[in-house]
Design an enzyme around this catalytic site. Structure first.
Site, mmCIF file in Angstrom:
data_model
loop_
_atom_site.group_PDB
_atom_site.id
_atom_site.type_symbol
_atom_site.label_atom_id
_atom_site.label_comp_id
_atom_site.label_asym_id
_atom_site.label_seq_id
_atom_site.Cartn_x
_atom_site.Cartn_y
_atom_site.Cartn_z
ATOM 1 N N HIS A 171 0.832 -1.217 0.000
ATOM 2 C CA HIS A 171 0.000 0.000 0.000
ATOM 3 C C HIS A 171 0.865 1.266 0.000
ATOM 4 O O HIS A 171 0.431 2.319 0.438
ATOM 5 C CB HIS A 171 -0.980 0.016 1.179
ATOM 6 C CG HIS A 171 -2.133 -0.924 0.952
ATOM 7 N ND1 HIS A 171 -3.392 -0.502 0.584
ATOM 8 C CD2 HIS A 171 -2.203 -2.274 1.024
ATOM 9 C CE1 HIS A 171 -4.190 -1.558 0.453
ATOM 10 N NE2 HIS A 171 -3.486 -2.651 0.715
ATOM 11 N N THR A 172 2.071 1.137 -0.486
ATOM 12 C CA THR A 172 2.956 2.295 -0.625
ATOM 13 C C THR A 172 2.903 2.857 -2.046
ATOM 14 O O THR A 172 3.284 4.001 -2.269
ATOM 15 C CB THR A 172 4.413 1.882 -0.330
ATOM 16 O OG1 THR A 172 4.647 0.621 -0.976
ATOM 17 C CG2 THR A 172 4.657 1.724 1.154
ATOM 18 N N ASP A 173 2.421 2.048 -2.994
ATOM 19 C CA ASP A 173 2.516 2.498 -4.400
ATOM 20 C C ASP A 173 1.661 3.726 -4.673
ATOM 21 O O ASP A 173 2.108 4.683 -5.300
ATOM 22 C CB ASP A 173 2.252 1.360 -5.406
ATOM 23 C CG ASP A 173 0.931 0.645 -5.267
ATOM 24 O OD1 ASP A 173 0.173 0.938 -4.325
ATOM 25 O OD2 ASP A 173 0.641 -0.230 -6.122
ATOM 26 N N SER B 271 -3.798 -11.590 -10.625
ATOM 27 C CA SER B 271 -4.345 -12.179 -11.846
ATOM 28 C C SER B 271 -4.911 -11.068 -12.726
ATOM 29 O O SER B 271 -4.772 -11.098 -13.950
ATOM 30 C CB SER B 271 -5.435 -13.200 -11.511
ATOM 31 O OG SER B 271 -6.423 -12.618 -10.696
ATOM 32 N N ASP C 217 1.313 -3.631 -9.608
ATOM 33 C CA ASP C 217 1.042 -4.926 -10.244
ATOM 34 C C ASP C 217 1.247 -4.862 -11.757
ATOM 35 O O ASP C 217 1.849 -5.750 -12.364
ATOM 36 C CB ASP C 217 -0.395 -5.372 -9.949
ATOM 37 C CG ASP C 217 -0.669 -5.404 -8.458
ATOM 38 O OD1 ASP C 217 0.296 -5.334 -7.674
ATOM 39 O OD2 ASP C 217 -1.844 -5.485 -8.075
HETATM 40 C C1 GLA Z 1 -2.941 -4.429 -4.795
HETATM 41 C C2 GLA Z 1 -2.901 -3.220 -5.709
HETATM 42 C C3 GLA Z 1 -1.506 -2.606 -5.723
HETATM 43 C C4 GLA Z 1 -0.978 -2.351 -4.310
HETATM 44 C C5 GLA Z 1 -1.192 -3.587 -3.434
HETATM 45 C C6 GLA Z 1 -0.869 -3.310 -2.007
HETATM 46 O O1 GLA Z 1 -2.176 -5.458 -5.304
HETATM 47 O O2 GLA Z 1 -3.267 -3.581 -7.016
HETATM 48 O O3 GLA Z 1 -1.523 -1.428 -6.477
HETATM 49 O O4 GLA Z 1 -1.578 -1.216 -3.765
HETATM 50 O O5 GLA Z 1 -2.509 -4.077 -3.493
HETATM 51 O O6 GLA Z 1 0.482 -3.109 -1.848
#
Ligand code: GLA
Length: 394
Positions: A34-36, A126, A171
């Site tokens: 949850h840092t992105d 996915s 992702d």
């Molecule tokens: C999901 C989201 C990512 C990221 C993660 C948590 O995978 O798609 O963008 O925020 O949760 O790190």
């Protein structure tokens, strides 16, 4: 491993055309959760679960998309593609078409067969693998040349605007730019990245708690809203803080008490996670696996206690892993609220580790976990031409 030849045959039997085939991987995040979307740091690796996208052109003005996994097919006229998602699998390929059109790219008529083995709802992305595989496949039928970092951004936009999940860039980025045997430290603000080799004597063991999670709506978006609330408060005191990437533990010590208690905890997770993630990349590059493992355990505790995004089953998996010989580090990976743990395990211990973890988890929860022994893999690429030549595997 997915069978390219079988996917090609499924496509040609159904559509009477020989397809070109593209692949995009799922991912496991080693650290940085949850840092992105706070413009911070993440360190994922692409894995050897993927989506194959087999594509061939059509001459009847239609777009036909078939999902082997869902055993469903949808057809639209190119001129009548939907502008909004409908909370079904088709949102992922349709979302990328919508974004490409916004970019001024004319969508050609095509038949697309999607076939994947990334476990769905397990936190292994996915959805990003479907988006990226679909986008590179469709782009191959157009004159457009788009760099992979831009493909990642466009796929993220599809997920945000069409699918309706306010996810960050991680992702899609790793699905585009991952490299075999490497983890990737990404600066989500500049999109600069560096690759760190994963030592050959270390296995990536992924344990699926079998507790399903979903991003569209739900807890993910709630957490993101809480983070934004905390960010706004810090920004009001120190305007240079645009996102939590810009905030320090000192900022939180000064102004955190003005936040709702849960908002303070969410912000503390992200601010400390950014520091841990950069330190973890340094440790991996320096071959200091002990430090990397400690940071992973600390990251899990922060994700569990401050971000409150774990669940009892996942915590059991991490606690069991910690006691196993040869386990370097373990934590919940991905968006949270269920899904998988990532375990870095010495190769020599990996098979006993997996057996013990499975047995211990079954004993504690009554649930049979799926355990996957994965390898860091390459990002999206073409794997076969329409003539059936298999291209050099990345
Ligand atoms: C999901 C989201 C990512 C990221 C993660 C948590 O995978 O798609 O963008 O925020 O949760 O790190």
């Amino acid at each position: 491993m997915l069978d390219v030849t079988a996917t090609r045959s499924l496509h040609s039997q159904r559509f009477g055309q020989s397809p070109a085939v593209f692949t995009a991987p799922g991912r496991v995040n080693i650290i940085g959760e949850h840092t992105d979307y706070a413009d911070g740091f993440v360190m994922p690796a692409a894995i050897d679960f993927a989506t194959l996208a087999a594509i061939s052109p059509r001459d009847d003005g239609a777009v036909v998309i078939r999902s082997v996994n869902f055993d469903e097919e949808v057809t639209y006229p190119v001129s009548g593609l939907p502008a909004k998602g409908s909370h079904q699998w088709r949102d992922y390929p349709l979302g990328i078409l919508s974004v490409l059109r916004e970019e001024g790219i004319q969508i050609p008529p095509f038949s697309l067969t999607l076939n994947g083995d990334v476990p769905i709802g397990a936190g292994l992305s996915s959805s990003a693998s479907i988006e990226v595989a679909s986008m590179v496949a469709v782009l191959s039928l157009t004159p457009a040349e788009i760099p992979m970092t831009r493909v990642a951004q466009l796929c993220q936009r599809a997920e945000n605007h069409f699918v309706g999940a306010s996810t960050g860039i991680m992702d899609q980025f790793i699905a585009c730019c991952g490299e075999k045997d490497h983890a990737l430290l990404l600066d989500c603000r500049s999109l600069e990245y560096r690759l760190a080799p994963i030592p050959p004597d270390i296995s990536l063991v992924i344990a699926n708690s079998m507790v399903k999670h979903s991003h569209a709506g739900g807890e993910y978006n709630t957490r993101r809203a809480e983070v934004e609330e905390g960010t706004a408060l810090l920004h009001s005191h120190r305007p240079e803080i645009k996102l939590l990437r810009d905030a320090t533990p000192d900022d939180l010590a000064r102004w955190g008490q003005e936040m709702r208690p849960e908002v303070l905890k969410r912000c503390r997770h992200i601010i400390t996670e950014n520091i841990r993630t950069v330190a973890a990349a340094d440790a991996l590059e320096a071959g200091d696996l002990k430090t990397l493992g400690r940071l992973m355990y600390e990251a899990h505790a922060s994700y569990r206690d401050d971000f409150e995004a774990s669940c009892p089953e996942v915590d059991i998996l991490v606690d069991l892993a910690k006691k196993e010989p040869g386990c370097i580090g373990a934590r919940l990976t991905g968006g949270g609220f269920g899904g998988c743990t990532i375990n870095l395990v010495e190769n020599t211990a990996a098979s006993a580790f997996s057996e013990h973890l499975r047995a211990g988890y079954l004993d504690a929860t009554g649930i049979a976990a799926d355990i996957y022994l994965c390898h860091a893999s390459a990002g999206a690429h073409q794997i076969s031409t329409s003539k059936g030549e298999i291209l050099f595997a990345k």
